[in-house]
Design an enzyme around this catalytic site. Structure first.
Site, PDB file in Angstrom:
ATOM      1  CG  HIS A   1      18.509  25.459  12.767  1.00  0.00           C
ATOM      2  ND1 HIS A   1      19.321  26.317  12.060  1.00  0.00           N
ATOM      3  CD2 HIS A   1      19.311  24.843  13.652  1.00  0.00           C
ATOM      4  CE1 HIS A   1      20.563  26.213  12.493  1.00  0.00           C
ATOM      5  NE2 HIS A   1      20.584  25.324  13.473  1.00  0.00           N
ATOM      6  N   GLY A   2      15.007  25.435  14.866  1.00  0.00           N
ATOM      7  CA  GLY A   2      14.711  25.111  16.251  1.00  0.00           C
ATOM      8  C   GLY A   2      14.383  23.643  16.384  1.00  0.00           C
TER       9      GLY A   2
END
Length: 148
Positions: free
Chosen positions: A63-64
């Site tokens: 995830h970012g």
């Protein structure tokens, strides 16, 4: 909806986590969810250096959280046994990737928690591994009460 059929690839022939993350980020970029592809990839890979996002059971949830994300998204991929540095030492074959805008607060944590709870159930993991079309995956997610 944070996931749609264009954000799913059930046959990813990449053999590194970096290549898988890049591939899924490209899908999100094509859907207009990312404004700066490299900035998002950098954020997701930076997260991997802090702690592996492989959660066991052959699943990773990279995830970012970055201003490069214009709209929250969730991607999904089936991959061919990628070494993701999982705590259990097993390779990954299922990947959910989350992207949220920097100003989204804890939105990514809510998505992550919702998915993680479902992934603890063998029946759900088996369902993910058995889907054969993008529409079938969407149906499985909708029927699973993920709240996506």
């Amino acid at each position: 909806m944070i996931i749609n059929e264009a954000l799913i690839d059930l046959n990813v022939a990449k053999n590194t986590k970096e290549a898988v993350i890049r591939h899924l980020a490209e899908l999100a970029k094509k859907e207009g969810r990312i404004s700066d592809l490299e900035k998002y990839i950098e954020a997701a890979l930076h997260r991997e250096t802090e702690y592996s996002t492989a959660m066991g059971f052959g699943i990773a949830i990279p995830h970012g959280k970055t201003a490069a994300v214009t709209e929250p998204f969730l991607c999904f991929a089936k991959v061919n046994s990628v070494d993701w540095n999982a705590l259990d030492g097993n390779p990954v074959d299922l990947v959910f990737m989350i992207g949220v805008p920097e100003e989204a607060g804890t939105a990514h944590l809510k998505i992550l928690a919702s998915i993680s709870r479902k992934l603890m159930k063998q029946e759900f993991r088996d369902g993910l591994r058995s889907v054969t079309s993008n529409s079938e995956l969407i149906q499985l997610l909708q029927n699973s009460d993920l709240g996506l």
